[in-house]
Design an enzyme around this catalytic site. Structure first.
Site, short mmCIF file in Angstrom:
data_model
loop_
_atom_site.label_atom_id
_atom_site.label_comp_id
_atom_site.label_asym_id
_atom_site.label_seq_id
_atom_site.Cartn_x
_atom_site.Cartn_y
_atom_site.Cartn_z
N CYS A 92 42.51 40.42 54.66
CA CYS A 92 42.36 39.46 53.77
C CYS A 92 43.46 38.33 53.26
O CYS A 92 43.38 37.40 52.62
CB CYS A 92 41.77 40.16 52.16
SG CYS A 92 40.37 41.04 52.48
N HIS A 367 34.72 34.78 49.07
CA HIS A 367 36.03 35.08 49.75
C HIS A 367 35.89 35.07 51.17
O HIS A 367 35.80 35.84 51.96
CB HIS A 367 36.32 36.46 49.44
CG HIS A 367 37.56 37.19 49.92
ND1 HIS A 367 38.67 36.64 50.47
CD2 HIS A 367 37.65 38.63 50.00
CE1 HIS A 367 39.45 37.44 50.82
NE2 HIS A 367 39.15 38.52 50.54
N CYS A 397 45.27 41.85 47.22
CA CYS A 397 45.35 43.07 47.99
C CYS A 397 44.82 42.73 49.41
O CYS A 397 44.30 41.78 49.77
CB CYS A 397 44.39 44.19 47.26
SG CYS A 397 42.67 43.63 47.36
N GLY A 399 43.76 45.10 53.29
CA GLY A 399 43.14 46.14 53.86
C GLY A 399 44.42 47.04 54.67
O GLY A 399 45.32 46.56 54.81
#
Length: 411
Positions: A92, A367, A397, A399
């Site tokens: 992300c 997103h 954050c 993964g």
């Protein structure tokens, strides 16, 4: 090291990430990023031929997003063939990591002008399309470090933090209200450009498609939790469910309370974004006026099962580099992957919630994985200029248990 300047930022609207239903789902992801490149080139005091490198983040690098999407987007944009390009994947945070690498390049003096950002067409290349799963399907790794899907991690965080369904829904409603207000006031206008159909030239989408301005707490409360069934999947060596494996790692949770829904988790959308980064030498030689500078950057690893709690330590790491504290930051962009992530980070760092995601976040806007980091930085830059404030921190954050943070200072 010298400084890395931000000259400009641009992004597409976010389109609903459903094939055949979203306004951008008919457009190849290479074209989305190519149009972003040209949107920047049209309004900059530089030309494509000046660009030393293009860096693009993309998470699902397979099919239409494979084969080095950054290089193919440069070619699709009609830029000189001498302009090189590279693609990367930090899940992300890919778009923000692209900016980090570009900032490092211009600050070191190795390059003078870099365009960095990301793209994700989640309608055409769905999550998981690369077939790697959370851990690349490595059974040996799985025995050593077990990872659960992010939705389970988000619900585990909410359970450990004592966050109720009402808490996460309230955060989601705030995101929708802030996004609606920002759209009504035209706060995204400077970075936003209209995407056109590459075949006809007709406008395909000129404003964000995902927000739901009619959202209410009652409507949010009516949504079913998204990860109950997933949590009951038997995946352990002895038939343990995902929920049981998560609780075994964090016994204090007792039992996972599944509070995240489609309404308080990030939306699946298509989109692209990029920023222009320049060296001090390039700025001085061209007589340019940068909009901002990158003051500090940081990444950090965290426990991979809990996975989503690294924005706080990543932010602390960046703040330490800049010799700042959380109170020194005027605006925060904490990616709304899940509502619990924002609430946990805000609580951990003692941030005033009124400084966080003032124009909404991924819960309302969506997103587009590889593009979001660059979108957040552009949003922060525009808001600093609109309000006359000085500093912003963008954090996400990631993964596999990682976090990323960038401190931006307006000039």
């Amino acid at each position: 090291m010298s400084v890395s300047y931000v000259l400009d930022a641009a992004r597409t609207p976010r389109g609903r990430g459903k094939l055949g239903k979203g306004a951008l789902s008919s457009i190849h992801p290479q074209e989305l990023f190519a149009q972003t490149l040209n949107a920047l080139a049209r309004r900059g005091e530089w030309s494509a031929a000046d660009v030393d490198d293009v860096i693009a983040g993309a998470v699902s690098q397979v099919g239409e997003q494979g084969a080095n999407i950054a290089r193919n987007a440069v070619l699709a944009a009609g830029w000189p063939i001498e302009v090189s390009a590279v693609s990367l994947n930090r899940f992300c945070a890919s778009g923000l990591q692209a900016i980090h690498f570009g900032a490092m390049a211009v600050a070191s003096g190795a390059q003078d002008l870099v365009v960095a950002g990301g793209v994700e067409s989640m309608s055409r290349v769905p999550m998981g399309a690369d077939g790697g799963g959370q851990d690349g399907n490595n059974k040996n790794l799985r025995k050593r470090v077990f990872q659960v899907p992010q939705g389970i991690s988000a619900d585990l965080i909410a359970t450990l933090e004592g966050l109720s369904r009402e808490d996460v829904d309230a955060l989601a409603l705030r995101s929708q209200k802030n996004a609606t207000h920002a759209i009504e006031e035209g706060r995204f206008a400077r970075s936003l450009f209209a995407v056109t159909d590459p075949e006809t030239g007709a406008i395909a989408l000129e404003r964000d498609e995902f927000p739901r301005p009619d959202t209410t707490l009652d409507k949010l409360a009516a949504l079913a939790p998204s990860f109950v069934g997933m949590g009951q999947a038997e995946v352990g060596p002895n038939g343990e469910t995902l929920d049981q494996l998560a609780v075994a790692a964090y016994p204090s949770a007792g039992a996972i309370r599944h509070v995240h829904t489609a309404g308080n988790s990030s939306g699946i959308v298509d989109g692209a974004a990029a920023v222009v980064l320049a060296s001090e030498r390039f700025v001085e030689e061209r007589g340019l006026k940068p909009r901002a500078r990158i003051r500090a950057m940081a990444t950090i690893g965290s426990e991979p099962l809990l996975m989503l709690t690294a924005p706080a330590p990543a932010s602390e790491k960046a703040l330490k580099k800049a010799k700042m504290t959380p109170k020194d930051i005027d605006l925060w962009e904490i990616n709304e992957a899940f509502a619990a992530v924002v609430l946990q980070t805000t609580r951990k760092l003692g941030i005033d919630p009124d400084r966080v995601n003032v124009n909404g976040g991924a819960i309302a806007l969506g997103h587009p994985l590889g593009a979001t980091g660059a979108m957040l930085l552009g949003t922060a830059l525009d808001e600093l200029e609109r309000t006359g404030k000085g500093t912003a921190l963008v954090t996400m954050c990631v993964g596999g248990g990682q976090g990323i943070a960038t401190i931006l200072e307006r000039i």
